[in-house]
Design an enzyme around this catalytic site. Structure first.
Site, PDB file in Angstrom:
ATOM      1  N   ALA A 101       0.819  -1.209   0.000  1.00  0.00           N
ATOM      2  CA  ALA A 101       0.000   0.000   0.000  1.00  0.00           C
ATOM      3  C   ALA A 101       0.855   1.261   0.000  1.00  0.00           C
ATOM      4  O   ALA A 101       0.395   2.338  -0.337  1.00  0.00           O
ATOM      5  CB  ALA A 101      -0.904  -0.005   1.226  1.00  0.00           C
ATOM      6  N   LYS A 102       2.109   1.123   0.396  1.00  0.00           N
ATOM      7  CA  LYS A 102       3.072   2.231   0.417  1.00  0.00           C
ATOM      8  C   LYS A 102       2.491   3.478   1.073  1.00  0.00           C
ATOM      9  O   LYS A 102       2.574   4.575   0.553  1.00  0.00           O
ATOM     10  CB  LYS A 102       3.602   2.503  -0.995  1.00  0.00           C
ATOM     11  N   ARG A 103       1.944   3.290   2.272  1.00  0.00           N
ATOM     12  CA  ARG A 103       1.364   4.385   3.013  1.00  0.00           C
ATOM     13  C   ARG A 103       2.435   5.125   3.800  1.00  0.00           C
ATOM     14  O   ARG A 103       3.574   4.679   3.915  1.00  0.00           O
ATOM     15  CB  ARG A 103       0.270   3.871   3.948  1.00  0.00           C
TER      16      ARG A 103
END
Lengths: 295, 295
Positions: free
Chosen positions: A92-94
């Site tokens: 998700a590369k949050r």
């Protein structure tokens, strides 16, 4: 999932394969397109066909979000369908300020039952730490990615940062320590090296991994000097091009320490009704090669 | 929405206020908690009470994702409810390799009808560009954020990067050019300066903005030398602490060039049944002060 459980799975299955469920509704076999729940049905068949060959599944959340509500539902059903012994990653590369990162952590660790989420480091400590506060859950922080754009910032030289100290660190990392930060000098290093060093001090090899692309295997040797003990999630590895061999040679530590992801090569191995069987055949090739590299 | 339309709205309303709908189900007034669609109902009342005072709404996607399917639905309904003349921002801080960023762009620009999405720059050009390929849609890239962690990487000194050239650039930026990259020398600058310079060359002031925190107004003057023309999205501005004045003084350009966001100060102005009226009262204070700073 704990680090110990993950390592146990790797030993049992003789595999460190992660299957990437980057399921694009426009790319799944035509006979499934009309299915009322096509994405989940595709995932279900891929999971059934590969679950004994891999230790992890990674869902790229973008592909599900692009479908709106229906996609979110397919993601939820998929996570619930994956057997418990698999390490489930939300790619998700949050990363946001503290209270927002906490919300994302809740979204992926509690509302959905993921074991891990990928995290972007740009905003620093208070954007990463909220992901490290959940028991038996993991943050997988971007280190060096394999896309062309990694040159723009990740590979900039930064000043005054400790860089890897080649004398001390080993390629094996005999025991997991609280952080892999054994470096000390202050020459200019790359931004991604600074990320690995700083972030590794915020967690430990039991709740923190790093994303490291497989473009240059020689980079992996340098990375292992900075973080000898952490698991690395390595995307972009082709099983025939020899890169799996190099990644394993330069990236493996005493606990394996690798999750190698393959997405399209497996899930789109065939466009026809035999897609699950073909996915299994490719996953088997990865697993067989991996078994040979494991001690 | 086009840049021209946004500027027109700012002039008409004498406001550059962005209301942040970071709606947390646990923080909304008690009388709404039992509502079957509490988050949307709360947002609807806030929007009705503030829409003539602000030009933009920003939805922090984390707060919606934390609620799973129901949250996604509330986000969708909220976006559809906001009047068309408002600039609607998905504060999602996405960024991934090209085909994944394209999926995120589809998710927020097509599946949902946002005008803009916030983007993390760490992975470089191919992670940012897919967001710039949609007509009248915007990427808002993280520059310098105001959280404590901005020191960890954003404020690292990088080597060999062009930094801002104080002779050439002005605080006003008389005309929008294709990029704000007027700098040229090679002294060490901060990573965030390198981000502003490089990223500004990938788009133009008609499809690209930057997130710039409001901690130090003096930083804003330096930032305006690098990107005189781009709009800045500025979070973390208190209306009484004087920071709105400083942000406006140092950050405004001839087209205004600012969207100043307030979230909790407005939406949680009261915990009681009067929450919408109180939210309006606070928004009015922002708007009145802003009107004074606009030429």
């Amino acid at each position: 999932m704990t680090r110990k459980q993950l390592i146990e799975q790797i030993k049992q299955k003789r595999s460190y394969l992660c299957v990437g469920l980057d399921t694009d509704i426009t790319k799944i076999p035509r006979h499934l397109q009309a299915h009322p729940d096509a994405v989940f049905e595709f995932n279900r068949q891929i999971i059934d066909a590969t679950k004994d060959l891999c230790v992890s599944y990674k869902l790229n959340t973008a592909f599900y979000e692009a479908m709106g509500l229906k996609g979110w539902e397919a993601m939820e059903r998929t996570v619930n369908y994956i057997p418990q012994e698999h390490f489930i990653i939300a790619d998700a590369k949050r990363g946001d300020i503290g209270n927002t990162s906490s919300q994302y952590a809740r979204a992926f660790f509690e509302t959905l039952n993921f074991d891990a989420i990928t995290v972007a480091p740009y905003m620093g400590e208070d954007s990463v730490k909220p992901f490290l506060e959940f028991e038996n859950k993991w943050a997988i922080v971007l280190g060096l990615t394999s896309n062309p754009g990694s040159k723009d910032f990740e590979q900039l030289k930064v000043v005054g940062q400790a860089t890897n100290n080649s004398d001390e660190a080993t390629n094996n990392g005999d025991e997991a320590t609280n952080n892999g930060n054994k470096a000390g000098n202050t020459e200019a290093g790359y931004l991604y090296e600074s990320v690995l060093e700083k972030v590794s001090a915020w967690g430990n090899p039991g709740n923190l991994m790093f994303v490291v692309g497989a473009t240059k295997a020689s980079d992996l040797a340098g990375i292992r000097k900075i973080i000898p003990d952490h698991f690395l999630l390595v995307p972009g590895v082709g099983f025939q091009g020899g890169s799996l061999k190099e990644v394993s040679q330069y990236g493996m530590n005493a606990d394996c320490g690798l999750l190698v992801n393959a997405s399209r090569a497996i899930i789109y191995a065939s466009e026809k009704e035999d897609f699950a069987a073909e996915a299994r055949a490719i996953a088997q090739q990865y697993q067989a090669e991996m078994a040979g590299y494991l001690h």
